[in-house]
Write a protein that holds these residues in place. Sequence first.
Motif, PDB file in Angstrom:
ATOM      1  N   PRO A  18       0.801  -1.234   0.000  1.00  0.00           N
ATOM      2  CA  PRO A  18       0.000   0.000   0.000  1.00  0.00           C
ATOM      3  C   PRO A  18       0.829   1.277   0.000  1.00  0.00           C
ATOM      4  O   PRO A  18       0.346   2.328  -0.454  1.00  0.00           O
ATOM      5  CB  PRO A  18      -0.829  -0.124   1.282  1.00  0.00           C
ATOM      6  CG  PRO A  18      -0.047  -1.055   2.158  1.00  0.00           C
ATOM      7  CD  PRO A  18       0.598  -2.027   1.227  1.00  0.00           C
ATOM      8  N   ASP A  19       2.038   1.204   0.499  1.00  0.00           N
ATOM      9  CA  ASP A  19       2.885   2.401   0.591  1.00  0.00           C
ATOM     10  C   ASP A  19       3.995   2.405  -0.458  1.00  0.00           C
ATOM     11  O   ASP A  19       5.028   3.071  -0.275  1.00  0.00           O
ATOM     12  CB  ASP A  19       3.498   2.507   1.987  1.00  0.00           C
ATOM     13  CG  ASP A  19       2.435   2.586   3.079  1.00  0.00           C
ATOM     14  OD1 ASP A  19       1.446   3.313   2.872  1.00  0.00           O
ATOM     15  OD2 ASP A  19       2.602   1.925   4.120  1.00  0.00           O
ATOM     16  N   ALA A  20       3.802   1.691  -1.539  1.00  0.00           N
ATOM     17  CA  ALA A  20       4.843   1.597  -2.571  1.00  0.00           C
ATOM     18  C   ALA A  20       5.199   2.960  -3.138  1.00  0.00           C
ATOM     19  O   ALA A  20       4.326   3.793  -3.391  1.00  0.00           O
ATOM     20  CB  ALA A  20       4.372   0.677  -3.693  1.00  0.00           C
ATOM     21  N   LYS A  21       6.481   3.181  -3.324  1.00  0.00           N
ATOM     22  CA  LYS A  21       6.981   4.421  -3.916  1.00  0.00           C
ATOM     23  C   LYS A  21       8.343   4.153  -4.527  1.00  0.00           C
ATOM     24  O   LYS A  21       8.922   3.076  -4.339  1.00  0.00           O
ATOM     25  CB  LYS A  21       7.076   5.521  -2.861  1.00  0.00           C
ATOM     26  CG  LYS A  21       8.008   5.197  -1.703  1.00  0.00           C
ATOM     27  CD  LYS A  21       8.007   6.303  -0.665  1.00  0.00           C
ATOM     28  CE  LYS A  21       8.942   5.956   0.503  1.00  0.00           C
ATOM     29  NZ  LYS A  21       8.953   7.043   1.518  1.00  0.00           N
ATOM     30  N   THR A  22       8.855   5.138  -5.245  1.00  0.00           N
ATOM     31  CA  THR A  22      10.169   4.961  -5.856  1.00  0.00           C
ATOM     32  C   THR A  22      11.231   4.727  -4.779  1.00  0.00           C
ATOM     33  O   THR A  22      11.140   5.280  -3.675  1.00  0.00           O
ATOM     34  CB  THR A  22      10.554   6.179  -6.702  1.00  0.00           C
ATOM     35  OG1 THR A  22      11.851   5.949  -7.285  1.00  0.00           O
ATOM     36  CG2 THR A  22      10.622   7.458  -5.881  1.00  0.00           C
ATOM     37  N   GLU A  23      12.211   3.919  -5.102  1.00  0.00           N
ATOM     38  CA  GLU A  23      13.309   3.673  -4.172  1.00  0.00           C
ATOM     39  C   GLU A  23      14.491   4.600  -4.410  1.00  0.00           C
ATOM     40  O   GLU A  23      15.507   4.502  -3.724  1.00  0.00           O
ATOM     41  CB  GLU A  23      13.734   2.201  -4.264  1.00  0.00           C
ATOM     42  CG  GLU A  23      12.632   1.251  -3.774  1.00  0.00           C
ATOM     43  CD  GLU A  23      13.057  -0.203  -3.721  1.00  0.00           C
ATOM     44  OE1 GLU A  23      12.663  -0.876  -2.754  1.00  0.00           O
ATOM     45  OE2 GLU A  23      13.758  -0.663  -4.640  1.00  0.00           O
ATOM     46  N   LEU A  24      14.355   5.494  -5.373  1.00  0.00           N
ATOM     47  CA  LEU A  24      15.367   6.520  -5.578  1.00  0.00           C
ATOM     48  C   LEU A  24      15.171   7.642  -4.564  1.00  0.00           C
ATOM     49  O   LEU A  24      14.043   8.058  -4.292  1.00  0.00           O
ATOM     50  CB  LEU A  24      15.267   7.098  -6.996  1.00  0.00           C
ATOM     51  CG  LEU A  24      15.699   6.193  -8.134  1.00  0.00           C
ATOM     52  CD1 LEU A  24      15.313   6.810  -9.475  1.00  0.00           C
ATOM     53  CD2 LEU A  24      17.207   5.936  -8.093  1.00  0.00           C
ATOM     54  N   ASN A  25      16.268   8.149  -4.017  1.00  0.00           N
ATOM     55  CA  ASN A  25      16.196   9.270  -3.088  1.00  0.00           C
ATOM     56  C   ASN A  25      16.180  10.581  -3.869  1.00  0.00           C
ATOM     57  O   ASN A  25      17.026  10.805  -4.735  1.00  0.00           O
ATOM     58  CB  ASN A  25      17.392   9.258  -2.140  1.00  0.00           C
ATOM     59  CG  ASN A  25      17.386   8.051  -1.219  1.00  0.00           C
ATOM     60  OD1 ASN A  25      16.333   7.479  -0.944  1.00  0.00           O
ATOM     61  ND2 ASN A  25      18.554   7.654  -0.740  1.00  0.00           N
ATOM     62  N   TYR A  26      15.230  11.440  -3.555  1.00  0.00           N
ATOM     63  CA  TYR A  26      15.144  12.738  -4.229  1.00  0.00           C
ATOM     64  C   TYR A  26      14.398  13.718  -3.332  1.00  0.00           C
ATOM     65  O   TYR A  26      13.677  13.312  -2.409  1.00  0.00           O
ATOM     66  CB  TYR A  26      14.421  12.610  -5.568  1.00  0.00           C
ATOM     67  CG  TYR A  26      12.928  12.386  -5.453  1.00  0.00           C
ATOM     68  CD1 TYR A  26      12.038  13.444  -5.605  1.00  0.00           C
ATOM     69  CD2 TYR A  26      12.414  11.122  -5.164  1.00  0.00           C
ATOM     70  CE1 TYR A  26      10.671  13.242  -5.472  1.00  0.00           C
ATOM     71  CE2 TYR A  26      11.051  10.913  -5.035  1.00  0.00           C
ATOM     72  CZ  TYR A  26      10.182  11.977  -5.188  1.00  0.00           C
ATOM     73  OH  TYR A  26       8.832  11.785  -5.047  1.00  0.00           O
ATOM     74  N   SER A  27      14.568  14.997  -3.593  1.00  0.00           N
ATOM     75  CA  SER A  27      13.912  16.020  -2.777  1.00  0.00           C
ATOM     76  C   SER A  27      13.159  17.044  -3.614  1.00  0.00           C
ATOM     77  O   SER A  27      12.534  17.944  -3.058  1.00  0.00           O
ATOM     78  CB  SER A  27      14.957  16.749  -1.910  1.00  0.00           C
ATOM     79  OG  SER A  27      15.951  17.361  -2.739  1.00  0.00           O
ATOM     80  N   SER A  46      22.940   1.887  -6.131  1.00  0.00           N
ATOM     81  CA  SER A  46      24.175   2.539  -6.558  1.00  0.00           C
ATOM     82  C   SER A  46      23.956   4.025  -6.840  1.00  0.00           C
ATOM     83  O   SER A  46      24.815   4.850  -6.554  1.00  0.00           O
ATOM     84  CB  SER A  46      24.748   1.843  -7.796  1.00  0.00           C
ATOM     85  OG  SER A  46      23.913   2.026  -8.929  1.00  0.00           O
ATOM     86  N   VAL A  47      22.795   4.345  -7.396  1.00  0.00           N
ATOM     87  CA  VAL A  47      22.488   5.755  -7.668  1.00  0.00           C
ATOM     88  C   VAL A  47      22.326   6.520  -6.363  1.00  0.00           C
ATOM     89  O   VAL A  47      22.875   7.614  -6.198  1.00  0.00           O
ATOM     90  CB  VAL A  47      21.214   5.871  -8.524  1.00  0.00           C
ATOM     91  CG1 VAL A  47      20.789   7.335  -8.656  1.00  0.00           C
ATOM     92  CG2 VAL A  47      21.451   5.281  -9.903  1.00  0.00           C
ATOM     93  N   ASN A  48      21.594   5.970  -5.423  1.00  0.00           N
ATOM     94  CA  ASN A  48      21.406   6.646  -4.139  1.00  0.00           C
ATOM     95  C   ASN A  48      22.722   6.866  -3.410  1.00  0.00           C
ATOM     96  O   ASN A  48      22.922   7.912  -2.770  1.00  0.00           O
ATOM     97  CB  ASN A  48      20.462   5.829  -3.243  1.00  0.00           C
ATOM     98  CG  ASN A  48      19.021   5.873  -3.712  1.00  0.00           C
ATOM     99  OD1 ASN A  48      18.614   6.789  -4.423  1.00  0.00           O
ATOM    100  ND2 ASN A  48      18.241   4.889  -3.313  1.00  0.00           N
ATOM    101  N   LYS A  49      23.613   5.903  -3.511  1.00  0.00           N
ATOM    102  CA  LYS A  49      24.925   6.040  -2.863  1.00  0.00           C
ATOM    103  C   LYS A  49      25.676   7.236  -3.437  1.00  0.00           C
ATOM    104  O   LYS A  49      26.336   7.990  -2.698  1.00  0.00           O
ATOM    105  CB  LYS A  49      25.740   4.761  -3.053  1.00  0.00           C
ATOM    106  CG  LYS A  49      27.065   4.752  -2.322  1.00  0.00           C
ATOM    107  CD  LYS A  49      27.776   3.418  -2.481  1.00  0.00           C
ATOM    108  CE  LYS A  49      29.108   3.408  -1.745  1.00  0.00           C
ATOM    109  NZ  LYS A  49      29.820   2.096  -1.904  1.00  0.00           N
ATOM    110  N   ALA A  50      25.556   7.427  -4.747  1.00  0.00           N
ATOM    111  CA  ALA A  50      26.232   8.555  -5.390  1.00  0.00           C
ATOM    112  C   ALA A  50      25.526   9.872  -5.113  1.00  0.00           C
ATOM    113  O   ALA A  50      26.167  10.880  -4.777  1.00  0.00           O
ATOM    114  CB  ALA A  50      26.305   8.310  -6.893  1.00  0.00           C
TER     115      ALA A  50
END
Length: 213
Positions: A18-27, A46-50
Amino acid sequence: MNKKEIKGFIRLLAKARPDAKTELNYSSPYTLLVSVVLSAQATDISVNKATNKLFKIASTPEAMVALGEEKLVPFINSIGLWRAKSRNVIALSKQLIENYNGQVPQTREALEALPGVGRKTANVVLSVAFDQPAMAVDTHIFRIGNRTGLAPGKTPLDVEKNLVTNIPRELIAKSHHWLILHGRYCCKAKKPECWHCPVVQICHYQDKNISPF
């Protein structure tokens, strides 16, 4: 699948996550756009780490252009295709400043005109940042669409059109996340984990793997 089955399929995926969302970090729409461009042929991890380090330095088009390609490279050179991606991130940032006052446009056509942005990337941004009924078809969704009978198609565009046509408009943006995460963690490419699949009774796949052993 018929429309009743499709509705049931999506409803069960929604119930499971029910709470699914992108796993990429963004603001912001901009940091999301950069993250999605960087994620081509790379994992979200790997993208989030960078970007966790990069966005502390450059989280706007202006800051990214000021950073420049040479200084951007060390932040992203652990990600595949980093040379092309570094050029594209700087180039798209310049275009956002020059053509959109530093803002991310909200149409597919405008997004696809940016360096490094294809239809899938544009659809992710439209769906996630702007909650538009866009369906980004990655390898997971393409596989699910064909394997389960949800939205068969020879190309990602075929699958996209079938999904957008058959999923209720108000659920398309959310369905993007439900389907991706289902493909990533359950309906896997080599060995689908049908024994804990929430839609196993609806799925049309003929070779269901119903045992974890």
